[in-house]
Write a protein that holds these residues in place. Structure first.
Motif, mmCIF file in Angstrom:
data_model
loop_
_atom_site.group_PDB
_atom_site.id
_atom_site.type_symbol
_atom_site.label_atom_id
_atom_site.label_comp_id
_atom_site.label_asym_id
_atom_site.label_seq_id
_atom_site.Cartn_x
_atom_site.Cartn_y
_atom_site.Cartn_z
ATOM 1 N N PHE A 19 5.644 0.735 11.803
ATOM 2 C CA PHE A 19 5.405 0.084 10.518
ATOM 3 C C PHE A 19 6.158 -1.245 10.418
ATOM 4 C CE2 PHE A 19 4.299 4.493 9.315
ATOM 5 C CZ PHE A 19 3.052 4.252 8.750
ATOM 6 N N GLY A 23 4.136 -4.581 9.759
ATOM 7 C CA GLY A 23 4.485 -5.372 8.578
ATOM 8 C C GLY A 23 4.817 -6.813 8.889
ATOM 9 N N LEU A 31 -1.081 -3.771 1.756
ATOM 10 C CA LEU A 31 -0.559 -2.905 2.812
ATOM 11 C C LEU A 31 0.838 -3.357 3.237
ATOM 12 C CD1 LEU A 31 -0.877 -0.653 4.897
ATOM 13 C CD2 LEU A 31 -2.088 -2.290 6.379
ATOM 14 N N LYS A 32 1.019 -4.666 3.402
ATOM 15 C CA LYS A 32 2.329 -5.196 3.789
ATOM 16 C C LYS A 32 3.377 -4.860 2.730
ATOM 17 C CE LYS A 32 2.707 -9.406 5.565
ATOM 18 N NZ LYS A 32 3.531 -9.450 6.806
ATOM 19 N N TRP A 34 3.401 -2.358 0.641
ATOM 20 C CA TRP A 34 3.727 -0.924 0.693
ATOM 21 C C TRP A 34 4.675 -0.635 1.855
ATOM 22 C CZ3 TRP A 34 1.897 2.780 4.473
ATOM 23 C CH2 TRP A 34 2.318 4.092 4.205
ATOM 24 N N ILE A 35 4.413 -1.225 3.009
ATOM 25 C CA ILE A 35 5.280 -1.028 4.175
ATOM 26 C C ILE A 35 6.703 -1.478 3.871
ATOM 27 C CG2 ILE A 35 5.743 -1.830 6.532
ATOM 28 C CD1 ILE A 35 2.700 -1.855 6.972
ATOM 29 N N TYR A 36 6.837 -2.625 3.198
ATOM 30 C CA TYR A 36 8.155 -3.156 2.877
ATOM 31 C C TYR A 36 8.921 -2.272 1.896
ATOM 32 C CZ TYR A 36 7.941 -7.581 5.388
ATOM 33 O OH TYR A 36 7.916 -8.538 6.375
ATOM 34 N N HIS A 39 10.121 0.660 4.937
ATOM 35 C CA HIS A 39 10.379 0.596 6.384
ATOM 36 C C HIS A 39 11.836 0.275 6.729
ATOM 37 C CE1 HIS A 39 10.243 -3.636 5.821
ATOM 38 N NE2 HIS A 39 9.742 -4.011 6.975
ATOM 39 N N THR A 252 8.784 8.515 0.182
ATOM 40 C CA THR A 252 7.933 8.158 1.319
ATOM 41 C C THR A 252 8.574 8.586 2.637
ATOM 42 O OG1 THR A 252 7.063 6.257 0.110
ATOM 43 C CG2 THR A 252 6.744 6.272 2.497
#
Length: 425
Positions: A19, A23, A31-32, A34-36, A39, A252
């Motif tokens: 991820f 990212g 999407l980016k 959410w990853i941030y 991660h 998460t």
């Protein structure tokens, strides 16, 4: 005695690092975002999960600092200097302007591109941040004598510094250190709760039920993130609420951890999880090579295309990490007692490559000043380059011998007595 590794933690970090790579591509903004949201906290939670506060409170600062310095800061400089050489090679190959070398070198010590726009591998800020956070946490544990209420009060008081400097850039991300300390602490609290109350129950739970529970946590984390908004540790930005940020990241990551607990044993994922320092150091540099090659054929961004490239990069880094682990372990924070011809050659090669960019810059400047006319001819440049390469390697060989004798920490050389009595912190 070396501390035993927890297999699912390695898989957890390996999955998390995919991820991280994804990212860092120009993918879909949602999407980016959410990853941030999870991660980077993932790696702080994982580090906190494996920390032993009882052992830390009994460890002298000198020993603790030396251990963390050798495992994080020495590799940080190695990876930055290697990235610097790769950075200048890439710009040369693709016909880009060669940026100021001094600026890049200064950036290695500033460790924040928002403060000073120049660093070979921007992602390595995490390594310095984790190092500073672990040193601060040692201090708080010793002051509190590992008494949970006092420790929590100290950490929360320290956290005020981060919350009063939101979205303000600091050298080495100093204002993010309290947040990193807090995430390490939360990771350790979760570890103690899991070991005391949940471990046996989770081990008895069937895989389908555990995956269903994981989905609940993942959806919960997603919902809280949607409420909270965009976050970024790099910018010391936590959306609408810092507590919502922590809650979202925790939900998460618990969901991901539950999945990783039941993933089949994998030498690939275990190795990646044990070598995330290498991945952290070089993934952005190699990603930029891939992007430059891609731009020769495509000029449009595509999340699907970048997703494929993220998978490809994840796989490409594996053999490179294997080679580094075998021949250049000091680059990724691994000590060694070996001292033979092969290790001497490997150390020389690493030093020659890491110092190539500044050495080339100095030689080029001298040649252009001393022989301005000759230096306009390509054949003269080739001759100078070949002579420089031989001389540079010979100098590095001599320097390596001196470092091996007088400053062995540069190559993380450990003597046999230390190897016997030292226990990993």
């Amino acid at each position: 005695m070396k501390k035993a590794r927890i297999d699912w933690i390695d898989r957890f970090k390996a999955v998390g690092f995919f991820f991280v790579i994804l990212g860092h591509f120009e993918i879909n903004t949602v999407l980016k975002s959410w990853i941030y949201s999870f991660h980077m906290p993932l790696f702080f939670f994982a580090s906190g999960f494996t920390m032993n506060f009882e052992k830390i409170v009994q460890t002298d600062f000198k020993d603790y600092f030396a251990s963390k310095f050798k495992r994080m800061i020495i590799p940080y400089f190695w990876l930055e200097m290697i990235s610097l050489t790769l950075y200048f090679i890439r710009r040369f190959l693709f016909g880009k302007k060669l940026n100021d070398l001094v600026k890049q070198l200064i950036g290695i010590f500033v460790v924040n591109t928002e403060v000073y726009d120049g660093t070979p591998s921007a992602a390595l800020y995490f390594v310095v941040l984790l190092f500073l956070a672990q040193i601060c946490l040692w201090l708080f544990i010793r002051i509190s004598k590992n008494k949970s209420p006092v420790l929590l009060v100290l950490i929360c008081a320290f956290l005020v510094f981060s919350l009063t400097t939101l979205e303000k850039p600091f050298v080495m991300h100093l204002n993010v250190v309290p947040v990193a300390v807090f995430l390490l602490y939360i990771g350790n609290v979760v570890a103690e709760f899991y070991k005391t109350y949940l471990k046996e129950k989770v081990e008895r739970t069937n895989t389908f039920a555990l995956f269903a529970l994981s989905a609940v946590f993942l959806l919960g984390g997603l919902a809280v993130w949607l409420i909270n908004g965009r976050v970024s540790l790099h910018y010391n930005m936590y959306g609408k609420s810092f507590l919502l940020f922590v809650f979202s990241a925790l939900l998460t990551n618990i969901g991901l951890a539950a999945v990783c607990m039941r993933l089949p044993s994998s030498g690939f994922l275990s190795f990646v999880g044990q070598n995330t320092l290498f991945y952290m150091g070089l993934h952005t540099v190699i990603k930029n090579y891939m992007i430059n090659i891609l731009r020769l054929f495509f000029d449009r961004n595509s999340t699907v295309l970048f997703g494929f490239m993220a998978i490809l990069l994840y796989l490409i880094l594996f053999p490179l990490a294997k080679l580094t682990d075998k021949y250049f372990p000091f680059v990724i924070g691994k000590e060694s007692t070996e001292n033979n011809r092969r290790t001497a050659l490997c150390r020389t090669a690493a030093l020659a490559f890491a110092s190539a960019a500044p050495a080339c810059a100095v030689v080029s400047k001298l040649m252009s000043v001393c022989f301005p006319v000759l230096f306009t001819y390509n054949y003269f440049k080739v001759i100078v380059f070949l002579c420089f390469s031989v001389i540079h390697f010979a100098v590095c060989l001599a320097v390596c011998r001196l470092l091996r004798k007088y400053v062995p920490v540069v190559f993380l050389i450990r003597n046999n007595e230390d190897a016997i009595k030292k226990e990993r912190i």
